[in-house]
Design a protein around this motif. Structure first.
Motif, mmCIF file in Angstrom:
data_model
loop_
_atom_site.group_PDB
_atom_site.id
_atom_site.type_symbol
_atom_site.label_atom_id
_atom_site.label_comp_id
_atom_site.label_asym_id
_atom_site.label_seq_id
_atom_site.Cartn_x
_atom_site.Cartn_y
_atom_site.Cartn_z
ATOM 1 N N TYR A 225 1.109 5.373 0.393
ATOM 2 C CA TYR A 225 0.589 6.466 1.207
ATOM 3 C C TYR A 225 1.553 7.871 0.778
ATOM 4 O O TYR A 225 2.550 7.730 1.105
ATOM 5 C CB TYR A 225 0.301 6.450 2.366
ATOM 6 N N ASN B 10 -8.393 2.371 0.541
ATOM 7 C CA ASN B 10 -7.926 2.134 1.835
ATOM 8 C C ASN B 10 -8.495 1.229 2.859
ATOM 9 O O ASN B 10 -8.722 1.078 3.971
ATOM 10 C CB ASN B 10 -7.511 3.344 2.667
ATOM 11 N N GLY C 125 -0.935 -1.231 -8.581
ATOM 12 C CA GLY C 125 -1.087 -2.566 -7.997
ATOM 13 C C GLY C 125 -0.578 -3.697 -8.927
ATOM 14 O O GLY C 125 -0.479 -3.496 -10.127
ATOM 15 N N ASN D 27 0.810 -1.214 0.005
ATOM 16 C CA ASN D 27 -0.104 -0.054 -0.088
ATOM 17 C C ASN D 27 0.876 1.112 -0.063
ATOM 18 O O ASN D 27 1.984 1.295 0.556
ATOM 19 C CB ASN D 27 -0.840 0.168 1.232
ATOM 20 N N LEU E 296 -3.452 7.923 -2.345
ATOM 21 C CA LEU E 296 -3.461 6.440 -1.936
ATOM 22 C C LEU E 296 -3.310 5.786 -3.386
ATOM 23 O O LEU E 296 -3.707 6.057 -4.185
ATOM 24 C CB LEU E 296 -4.755 5.952 -1.478
ATOM 25 N N GLN F 46 -5.695 -4.705 1.495
ATOM 26 C CA GLN F 46 -5.558 -5.425 0.278
ATOM 27 C C GLN F 46 -6.782 -6.283 -0.107
ATOM 28 O O GLN F 46 -7.258 -6.894 0.886
ATOM 29 C CB GLN F 46 -4.359 -6.416 0.591
ATOM 30 N N GLN G 177 2.503 -6.121 3.709
ATOM 31 C CA GLN G 177 1.650 -6.907 4.256
ATOM 32 C C GLN G 177 2.064 -7.577 5.611
ATOM 33 O O GLN G 177 1.167 -7.954 6.434
ATOM 34 C CB GLN G 177 1.185 -7.926 3.194
ATOM 35 N N GLY H 228 -6.928 3.599 -5.377
ATOM 36 C CA GLY H 228 -6.102 2.708 -4.460
ATOM 37 C C GLY H 228 -5.601 1.870 -5.061
ATOM 38 O O GLY H 228 -4.547 1.222 -4.550
ATOM 39 N N ASN H 229 -6.093 0.959 -6.258
ATOM 40 C CA ASN H 229 -5.785 -0.057 -6.848
ATOM 41 C C ASN H 229 -4.489 0.413 -7.974
ATOM 42 O O ASN H 229 -3.609 -0.655 -8.118
ATOM 43 C CB ASN H 229 -6.810 -0.597 -7.743
ATOM 44 N N GLY I 203 -4.657 -4.700 -4.771
ATOM 45 C CA GLY I 203 -4.544 -3.526 -4.262
ATOM 46 C C GLY I 203 -5.129 -3.353 -3.285
ATOM 47 O O GLY I 203 -5.579 -4.079 -2.534
ATOM 48 N N ASN I 204 -5.036 -1.855 -3.165
ATOM 49 C CA ASN I 204 -5.870 -1.380 -1.701
ATOM 50 C C ASN I 204 -6.952 -0.343 -1.987
ATOM 51 O O ASN I 204 -6.613 0.908 -2.001
ATOM 52 C CB ASN I 204 -4.583 -0.879 -0.833
ATOM 53 N N SER J 111 -0.868 1.865 -4.922
ATOM 54 C CA SER J 111 -0.528 0.567 -4.650
ATOM 55 C C SER J 111 0.807 0.561 -5.135
ATOM 56 O O SER J 111 1.033 1.037 -6.258
ATOM 57 C CB SER J 111 -1.417 -0.707 -4.940
#
Length: 351
Positions: free
Chosen positions: A65, A168, A207, A63, A85, A171, A115, A203-204, A164-165, A87
Motif C-alpha cells: 500500500y 484489495n 506479485g 500486499n 495498491l 490474497q 500474510q 493489485g496483482n 497477489g492482492n 503486491s
C-alpha cells in the motif's frame, strides 16, 4: 473311445497353452508400447490440487500500500492523499522485496502487509525502468522467503499460479499456463518477458508467478492493452522471469542502479537458409551508436557475439546488456554472402 485323449489335447490343452503364451507375451511387451503418462500434480483423495504450491509460496507474497499527497486543483490548497495498491515478493530474510516499479514510484509512504498479520514500513532501494522492477527493504525478523530454483527454465505450456492482492480483496491465486517466453515488454523494448494467461488485475502487479512446486517463475508485471479495439483483452499477461529479476535486484542492492551495455541496433530473429544458421537480422542502426561506429549496417546478419553463437534476440541483447560499458565485443556477421568481423566498444544504455 481311444480318440478321446487326442481330441482333448487338440481342442482343449493346446488352445489353452497357446492362450497362456499370448497372455505372457502381452504382459511383457505392454509396458514398452504403452504411452508414457505425464506426471500429474500430487493428489489428495483423487482430487488434483495446487494447494501445496500455494502453501509454500503464499506466505512470502505481501500486499503493498502506497500513499502520496497530490494537489490537483490550484485554487484548493488542501492536498489529497492518493493510494496505490500492489503486491511484492520477499526474496531473502534480510527483508529485500521485489515488486513492480509502477507500484512504488513517486510515492511518499510504502507499507507492506504480511500474510501473518504484520504491517511494516518499507524503503525504496532502487528501480529499473526497462523491466519495471523495484527493490524494497523492510526491517523485520522471521520473514518467510519465496522458494526458488536457480536452474529453472520456464517452458511454454508449464502450469503457473499468479499470487497477489487484486482490488484489495485479499490474497488471491489465479491459474494458467505459460503462453510464450522472450516477449517484448509493454512499456519498453526489452524482450525477455514471460507471457501467460493467469489473470493479472489491479493489485496483482509485483506479485509472484510460481510453478506447481511453489517455486518462483517470475514477478507479475502487466496485462496487455490493445490500442486497436475498445474491447477488453483477456488472457494476455506478462511477468519478468525469475533469473532476470534476481540479476536486477542484486545490481540495485550492490550499486543502487542498473547499468546495461548499449550497442545501438534494432534486430529481429532470423534463420539464414544459405548458411543454415540462426541469428539477428539488423533492421535499424543508431547512427551515433557503437554499432554504426563499428561499421554494422541495416541488413547485416549477426550470427556470433563474443564467440557465442546467437540463437535468439533476447540472448543477443543479454550479452550486450551484461557487457560493462567501455568493454569491446567481437561481432561476426554476414553482409550478403560475405563473412565479416568487427569490434564494437559498448556504451552505457541511457533510459
Amino acid at each position: 473311445m481311444s480318440q478321446t485323449p487326442q481330441i482333448f489335447v487338440r481342442y482343449i490343452v493346446k488352445p489353452a497353452l497357446f492362450g497362456l503364451l499370448i497372455a505372457a507375451v502381452v504382459l511383457l511387451v505392454l509396458p514398452w508400447i504403452s504411452p508414457q503418462q505425464t506426471p500429474s500434480v500430487p493428489t489428495d483423495n483423487g482430487l488434483v490440487s495446487f494447494s501445496g504450491a500455494v502453501a509454500s509460496a503464499s506466505p512470502a507474497v505481501v500486499n503493498i500500500y502506497t500513499s502520496q499527497e497530490v494537489r490537483e486543483r490550484p485554487y484548493d490548497p488542501r492536498p489529497r492523499t492518493a493510494v496505490r495498491l500492489g503486491s511484492g515478493v520477499i526474496m531473502d530474510q534480510r527483508g529485500f522485496i521485489l515488486t513492480a516499479k509502477h507500484v512504488v514510484s513517486e510515492v511518499d509512504e510504502i507499507r507492506v502487509a504480511l500474510q501473518d498479520g504484520r504491517v511494516l514500513s518499507a524503503q525504496l532501494i532502487g528501480s529499473d525502468q526497462l523491466t519495471d522492477l523495484a527493490v524494497l527493504k523492510t526491517e523485520a525478523d522471521n520473514l518467510p522467503v519465496i522458494p526458488t530454483n536457480s536452474d529453472l527454465q520456464p517452458r511454454v505450456g508449464d502450469v503457473v499460479l499468479a499470487i497477489g492482492n487484486p482490488y484489495n480483496l485479499g490474497q488471491t491465486v489465479t491459474q494458467g499456463i505459460i503462453s510464450a517466453t522472450g516477449r517484448i515488454g509493454m512499456s519498453s523494448g526489452y524482450s525477455d518477458f514471460i507471457q501467460m494467461d493467469a489473470a493479472i488485475n489491479e493489485g496483482n502487479s509485483g506479485g509472484a508467478l510460481v510453478n506447481s512446486r511453489g517455486e518462483l517463475v517470475g514477478i507479475n508485471n502487466a496485462s496487455y492493452q490493445s490500442q486497436l479495439t475498445s474491447r477488453a483483452t483477456t488472457g494476455i499477461y506478462f511477468a519478468v522471469p525469475y533469473q532476470l529479476a534476481v540479476r536486477i535486484m542484486r545490481q540495485i542492492i550492490s550499486e543502487g542502479v542498473v547499468v546495461r551495455g548499449y550497442l545501438g541496433i534494432t534486430a529481429e530473429q532470423h534463420y539464414d537458409t544459405y548458411h543454415q544458421t540462426r541469428g539477428l537480422m539488423i533492421t535499424a542502426v543508431d547512427p551515433q551508436g557503437p554499432a554504426a561506429r563499428a561499421g554494422i549496417q541495416a541488413g547485416d546478419f549477426i550470427y556470433e557475439i563474443a564467440g557465442e553463437p546467437i540463437r535468439a534476440v533476447n540472448q543477443g541483447l543479454d550479452i550486450v546488456a551484461d557487457t560493462p560499458p567501455g568493454s569491446e565485443l567481437e561481432i561476426n556477421f554476414f553482409r550478403d554472402l560475405r563473412r565479416m568481423q568487427t569490434t564494437a566498444r559498448i556504451e552505457r544504455l541511457r533510459e
